[in-house]
Write an enzyme that holds these catalytic residues in place. Structure first.
Site, PDB file in Angstrom:
ATOM      1  N   HIS A 363       0.839  -1.205   0.000  1.00  0.00           N
ATOM      2  CA  HIS A 363       0.000   0.000   0.000  1.00  0.00           C
ATOM      3  C   HIS A 363       0.868   1.246   0.000  1.00  0.00           C
ATOM      4  O   HIS A 363       0.582   2.230  -0.662  1.00  0.00           O
ATOM      5  CB  HIS A 363      -0.840   0.053   1.286  1.00  0.00           C
ATOM      6  CG  HIS A 363      -1.980  -0.906   1.267  1.00  0.00           C
ATOM      7  ND1 HIS A 363      -2.359  -1.619   2.364  1.00  0.00           N
ATOM      8  CD2 HIS A 363      -2.801  -1.267   0.267  1.00  0.00           C
ATOM      9  CE1 HIS A 363      -3.389  -2.384   2.045  1.00  0.00           C
ATOM     10  NE2 HIS A 363      -3.675  -2.188   0.784  1.00  0.00           N
ATOM     11  N   ARG A 470      -4.513  -1.860 -14.229  1.00  0.00           N
ATOM     12  CA  ARG A 470      -4.385  -2.994 -13.303  1.00  0.00           C
ATOM     13  C   ARG A 470      -5.575  -2.963 -12.349  1.00  0.00           C
ATOM     14  O   ARG A 470      -5.518  -2.357 -11.280  1.00  0.00           O
ATOM     15  CB  ARG A 470      -3.075  -2.911 -12.521  1.00  0.00           C
ATOM     16  CG  ARG A 470      -1.828  -3.138 -13.360  1.00  0.00           C
ATOM     17  CD  ARG A 470      -0.579  -3.151 -12.482  1.00  0.00           C
ATOM     18  NE  ARG A 470       0.561  -3.726 -13.145  1.00  0.00           N
ATOM     19  CZ  ARG A 470       1.567  -3.022 -13.705  1.00  0.00           C
ATOM     20  NH1 ARG A 470       1.544  -1.714 -13.652  1.00  0.00           N
ATOM     21  NH2 ARG A 470       2.578  -3.634 -14.291  1.00  0.00           N
ATOM     22  N   ARG A 506      -7.506  -4.606 -17.861  1.00  0.00           N
ATOM     23  CA  ARG A 506      -7.166  -6.014 -17.653  1.00  0.00           C
ATOM     24  C   ARG A 506      -8.141  -6.605 -16.650  1.00  0.00           C
ATOM     25  O   ARG A 506      -8.426  -5.980 -15.618  1.00  0.00           O
ATOM     26  CB  ARG A 506      -5.734  -6.110 -17.125  1.00  0.00           C
ATOM     27  CG  ARG A 506      -5.340  -7.528 -16.776  1.00  0.00           C
ATOM     28  CD  ARG A 506      -3.870  -7.637 -16.548  1.00  0.00           C
ATOM     29  NE  ARG A 506      -3.473  -7.067 -15.263  1.00  0.00           N
ATOM     30  CZ  ARG A 506      -2.200  -6.978 -14.858  1.00  0.00           C
ATOM     31  NH1 ARG A 506      -1.229  -7.394 -15.651  1.00  0.00           N
ATOM     32  NH2 ARG A 506      -1.903  -6.465 -13.691  1.00  0.00           N
ATOM     33  N   GLU A 605       2.266 -13.794 -21.345  1.00  0.00           N
ATOM     34  CA  GLU A 605       3.147 -13.777 -20.173  1.00  0.00           C
ATOM     35  C   GLU A 605       3.714 -15.161 -19.904  1.00  0.00           C
ATOM     36  O   GLU A 605       4.664 -15.321 -19.160  1.00  0.00           O
ATOM     37  CB  GLU A 605       2.360 -13.307 -18.945  1.00  0.00           C
ATOM     38  CG  GLU A 605       1.740 -11.941 -19.136  1.00  0.00           C
ATOM     39  CD  GLU A 605       0.969 -11.470 -17.928  1.00  0.00           C
ATOM     40  OE1 GLU A 605       1.503 -10.687 -17.155  1.00  0.00           O
ATOM     41  OE2 GLU A 605      -0.201 -11.909 -17.766  1.00  0.00           O
ATOM     42  N   ASN A 628       7.156  -8.381 -17.912  1.00  0.00           N
ATOM     43  CA  ASN A 628       7.645  -8.629 -16.545  1.00  0.00           C
ATOM     44  C   ASN A 628       7.503 -10.109 -16.206  1.00  0.00           C
ATOM     45  O   ASN A 628       8.443 -10.764 -15.762  1.00  0.00           O
ATOM     46  CB  ASN A 628       6.848  -7.832 -15.505  1.00  0.00           C
ATOM     47  CG  ASN A 628       6.855  -6.348 -15.793  1.00  0.00           C
ATOM     48  OD1 ASN A 628       7.749  -5.850 -16.459  1.00  0.00           O
ATOM     49  ND2 ASN A 628       5.859  -5.642 -15.302  1.00  0.00           N
ATOM     50  N   ASP A 629       6.290 -10.619 -16.426  1.00  0.00           N
ATOM     51  CA  ASP A 629       6.080 -12.033 -16.116  1.00  0.00           C
ATOM     52  C   ASP A 629       6.752 -12.924 -17.154  1.00  0.00           C
ATOM     53  O   ASP A 629       7.305 -13.963 -16.804  1.00  0.00           O
ATOM     54  CB  ASP A 629       4.578 -12.340 -16.032  1.00  0.00           C
ATOM     55  CG  ASP A 629       4.045 -12.026 -14.644  1.00  0.00           C
ATOM     56  OD1 ASP A 629       4.731 -12.387 -13.667  1.00  0.00           O
ATOM     57  OD2 ASP A 629       2.983 -11.405 -14.531  1.00  0.00           O
ATOM     58  N   ARG A 639      10.627 -12.356 -10.040  1.00  0.00           N
ATOM     59  CA  ARG A 639      10.812 -10.925 -10.299  1.00  0.00           C
ATOM     60  C   ARG A 639      10.913 -10.094  -9.027  1.00  0.00           C
ATOM     61  O   ARG A 639      11.318  -8.938  -9.066  1.00  0.00           O
ATOM     62  CB  ARG A 639       9.678 -10.383 -11.208  1.00  0.00           C
ATOM     63  CG  ARG A 639       8.312 -10.583 -10.618  1.00  0.00           C
ATOM     64  CD  ARG A 639       7.226 -10.362 -11.652  1.00  0.00           C
ATOM     65  NE  ARG A 639       6.662  -9.030 -11.601  1.00  0.00           N
ATOM     66  CZ  ARG A 639       5.539  -8.683 -12.220  1.00  0.00           C
ATOM     67  NH1 ARG A 639       4.891  -9.540 -12.977  1.00  0.00           N
ATOM     68  NH2 ARG A 639       5.079  -7.465 -12.127  1.00  0.00           N
ATOM     69  N   CYS A 676       3.446  -4.099 -22.362  1.00  0.00           N
ATOM     70  CA  CYS A 676       3.156  -3.256 -21.197  1.00  0.00           C
ATOM     71  C   CYS A 676       4.000  -3.607 -19.981  1.00  0.00           C
ATOM     72  O   CYS A 676       3.682  -3.190 -18.870  1.00  0.00           O
ATOM     73  CB  CYS A 676       1.671  -3.283 -20.862  1.00  0.00           C
ATOM     74  SG  CYS A 676       1.027  -4.936 -20.645  1.00  0.00           S
TER      75      CYS A 676
HETATM   76  C1  PEP Z   1       3.703  -7.956 -16.855  1.00  0.00           C
HETATM   77  O1  PEP Z   1       3.714  -9.059 -16.314  1.00  0.00           O
HETATM   78  O2  PEP Z   1       4.595  -7.548 -17.631  1.00  0.00           O
HETATM   79  C2  PEP Z   1       2.607  -7.016 -16.602  1.00  0.00           C
HETATM   80  C3  PEP Z   1       2.503  -5.899 -17.263  1.00  0.00           C
HETATM   81  O3  PEP Z   1       1.742  -7.337 -15.615  1.00  0.00           O
HETATM   82  P1  PEP Z   1       2.062  -7.183 -14.038  1.00  0.00           P
HETATM   83  O4  PEP Z   1       3.354  -6.459 -13.898  1.00  0.00           O
HETATM   84  O5  PEP Z   1       0.909  -6.454 -13.467  1.00  0.00           O
HETATM   85  O6  PEP Z   1       2.134  -8.621 -13.634  1.00  0.00           O
HETATM   86 MG    MG Z   2       1.923  -9.854 -15.374  1.00  0.00          MG
END
Ligand code: PEP
Ligand code: MG
Length: 762
Positions: A363, A470, A506, A605, A628-629, A639, A676
């Protein structure tokens, strides 16, 4: 021996200081192995020598006085070889050196084990014995195991400068760098204000009481005062934060209701425990229940419950929260900085936040981003209480902080702050200009968003759409699932603000490191478990409500509503989700809401989808890569784990290869593709994505102007040329360096956040 090791490990973890921990280790080793001497030698960064830092068996005066040049003596040999050395008669060893002045007698048996951390030998632990014998294999294994534990303790103390301070009387650590997790971008320099809860619930005893009525009255009074404090905080923040983000305070207030914690405490008091004991019992019960579910979001809720308990206790003990004196530039530091602590600091004086616990999902980090205050979270090796009133540098771009900075380092960061501010100002005019390369290639720069407070900032920075909303973030600041109407209102706010620009929402992406406080998911391996679309397909009632709310929110607007599915693994999931979305659409139409049919997209992902991308692309309107994932799963690197952070490489050649294949697959099916993940918001990543043909780059609003500036100052041809060179490289670091060199060569170095590391750190 296992029990002994466990016990040592527990005692070392709870030891009040580094020195105390070393003392425990040498004393226990002597006891367990029945040896006369146990010594710990550590490399001194100042002199480069291996110095005796703790010992059992010699004169105390030996500590700090015995020092060995690298490679000197058998101890030096252990460090040099980086392997254990077990010698029956050490005095006959050619490298043996004798220190008689410290009480070293001619010992026979010697066992030395290197203390190794992250491949680096930090020191050596040795045992010696008069008796003629060779240490047994199990004894060697014991000492090796202990040395591995010791390595963590030494590395932590080394990072904070404690080791150098012990080994050198006049040493004052300066420019000590601590690493954490980037919580909110930006750099700040200010004075540390260390904040902690003012009363300590852990130290409250149980006490029987006959005066139940009096205890109930004082409890009620304490609750009233805490309630008043929270309402006041909420009011004072209302200028800076919209209601959505202040929902946390309503959650606090709710916990104080009779139906929640307060009610349980009253029950306990009625059973004869005094108010403070009753409070501790109830809070401990809630905390341990939440802790059983090991996941980061719930851990944040543990913090909230504890914080609330501390506040009530403070009033019960009549300890009024100290009204802090806040300096002009506050860097708020604490073991666990909570959202309400943040709100105690006058908003214009709060410059940075550092929390030992928490992550970018806390938070506090979310609040920091909304308030535009740099934050570093999860700085595990930081001696927080030594920093009161000290000058600290917070680097929220890189998740770093610098304690006791020298003038040289301060100047460096001041310069960066000034440069950053100037650059941001200079970039303002390009907000209305198109995202177009020098040779006319147009693409879309959109934003990743989660808080209502980010809408204005995103539009101010020239966002041309939302590439990733998100939606789990508004879900997380409540104590139950939001209703369809509550969701509709939030989504409408975004769609209206961005109208006529496209908005990509999403569907709820929980699981992994993101859980809702009221919907715990307890799994051994959450990143490989019930995540994203897997959860919502199993709960169509949640999915349908959310999709209906999204569709209704888009009524009458020009904006394209794009619904995006997270964590897709195969085509069946997409087919099922589409069926549900179409059903929700029909239901909405049946309610006479004449909204448009949304576009549907799948997030990429999961690595398996790379090989089925065309198949998936055929089913949807667009693809969006969650790099990212995707990076975490392709490289098998968590991560959020600082221990393997150096292995988390978004520019890994395999990841880049996958990104290129995905773009080709989408285009082969005439479908648009966006990205993204964080990579898209870096100038280096953006250049590659442009070259690969990505149609949408979606990023944090703070990064958008810089990325746009870079794109407007390169040509598509240049980007493609860079990509062609990068494709021949096999190392992420080489790739990153190469692209940075290219940016610098093109006069665009200002887009790279402080690419020059201050020389003191090199
Ligand atoms: C990602 O996984 O790249 C993504 C944009 O989603 P999050 O970071 O919310 O998992
Ligand atoms: Mg993700």
């Amino acid at each position: 021996m296992l029990d002994a090791l466990r016990q040592i490990s527990r005692d070392v973890e709870t030891a009040p200081s580094f020195e105390y921990a070393l003392g425990i280790i040498v004393a226990r080793v002597c006891l367990i192995l029945g040896t006369e001497v146990c010594s710990i030698y550590i490399f001194d960064k100042v002199s480069g020598e291996l110095k005796l830092i703790e010992n059992e068996g010699f004169h105390r005066s030996a500590i700090g006085t015995v020092s060995l040049a690298p490679g000197e003596g058998v101890v030096g040999l252990v460090a040099e070889r980086g392997e254990p050395l077990n010698i029956e008669n050490v005095s006959e060893h050619p490298r043996y050196r004798h220190f008689s002045a410290i009480g070293e007698e001619p010992f026979s048996a010697f066992l030395g084990v290197p203390v190794t951390h992250n491949r680096r030998v930090l020191g050596v632990i040795t045992v010696q014995q008069r008796e003629d014998r060779r240490f047994r294999e199990d004894e060697e294994a014991f000492l090796t195991t202990l040395a591995a534990q010791l390595a963590n303790v030494v590395a932590r103390a080394d990072a904070t400068g404690r080791v150098s301070a012990i080994l050198n009387a006049d040493y004052v650590p300066t420019d000590v760098r601590y690493e954490g997790i980037a919580g909110a971008p930006g750099i700040a320099i200010g004075t540390a204000v260390v904040i902690g809860p003012s009363a300590n619930l852990d130290h409250v005893p149980n006490k029987e009481t006959d005066e139940v009525a009096a205890e109930l009255t004082s409890f009620d009074r304490a609750i009233d005062r805490v309630r008043a404090d929270i309402e006041e905080t909420d009011r004072s923040l209302s200028e800076h934060l919209p209601a959505q983000e202040r929902a946390l305070f309503s959650a606090y207030l709710h916990m104080l209701d009779d139906s929640a914690i307060a009610g349980e405490v009253r029950e306990e008091i009625r059973l004869g425990n005094w108010a403070q004991g009753a409070l501790r019992t109830v809070i401990a019960r809630h905390v341990s229940k939440l802790q059983l579910v090991e996941n980061p979001y719930l851990r944040e809720r543990v913090t909230d419950v504890r914080e609330l308990g501390q506040r009530v206790l403070a009033y019960l003990q009549d300890i009024h929260r100290d009204k802090f004196y806040f300096p002009e530039q506050v860097i708020l530091i604490g073991e666990e900085v909570t959202a309400s602590m943040v709100s105690d600091v006058p908003a214009n004086q709060l410059k940075g936040i550092v929390s030992l616990r928490g992550s970018s999902n806390s938070h506090t980090a979310i609040l920091a981003r909304a308030l535009n205050v740099p934050a570093v979270m999860g700085v595990s090796e930081f001696p927080v209480y030594e920093f009161e009133n000290q000058i600290v540098v917070v680097d929220g771009f890189y998740g770093e902080l610098v304690g006791n900075p020298t003038t040289q380092v301060m100047d460096h960061y001041h310069e960066l702050i000034a440069e950053e501010a100037e650059f941001v100002k200079e970039l303002e005019p390009i907000k209305d200009q198109p995202s177009e390369t020098l040779d006319g290639h147009r693409l879309n720069l959109w934003v990743n968003i989660g808080l209502v407070g980010e809408i204005t900032r995103s539009l101010d920075r020239g966002a041309e759409g939302i590439g990733l909303f998100r939606t789990e973030i508004p879900f997380a600041s409540r104590d139950r699932f939001p209703t369809e109407e509550e969701q509709r209102v939030i989504y409408r706010e975004h769609l209206e603000a961005f109208n006529p620009r496209p908005v990509t929402m999403r569907t709820l992406d929980i699981g992994g490191d993101k859980a809702l406080p009221y919907f715990p998911i307890d799994e051994d391996n959450p990143f490989l478990g019930w995540r994203g679309i897997r959860v919502t397909l199993d709960h169509p009632e949640i999915f349908l409500v959310q999709v209906r709310a999204m569709i209704k929110a888009s009524l009458g607007l020009e904006s394209d509503l794009r619904i995006m599915l997270p964590m897709v693994t195969d085509r069946r999931e997409v087919a099922e989700a589409k069926t549900l979305i179409l059903r929700a659409y029909r239901e909405v139409r049946e309610e006479n809401v004449a909204a448009k049919l949304p576009q549907i997209g799948a997030m990429i992902e999961v690595p398996a989808v790379i090989h089925q991308a065309r198949l998936i692309a055929r089913q949807v309107d667009f693809l969006a890569v969650g790099s990212n994932d995707l990076t975490q799963y392709m490289l098998a690197v968590d991560r959020n784990n600082p221990r393997v952070a150096n292995l988390y490489q978004e520019m890994h050649p395999a990841v880049l290869h996958a990104l290129r294949e995905l773009a080709k697959a989408a285009h082969a099916e005439q479908k648009g593709i966006g990205i993204c993940g964080e990579l898209a918001g870096t100038p280096e990543g953006a250049i590659l994505c442009v070259a690969m043909g990505y149609d949408v780059l979606s990023m944090n609003a703070a990064n958008l102007p810089k990325v746009k500036w870079v794109i407007r100052n390169v040509s598509l041809r240049d980007c493609r040329r860079i990509l062609a060179r990068v494709r021949r490289m096999d190392d992420a670091e080489e790739i990153l360096d190469f692209i940075r060199d290219q940016l610098i060569g093109a006069g665009l170095e200002r887009a790279i956040p402080h690419h020059e590391t201050p020389s003191v750190f090199l």
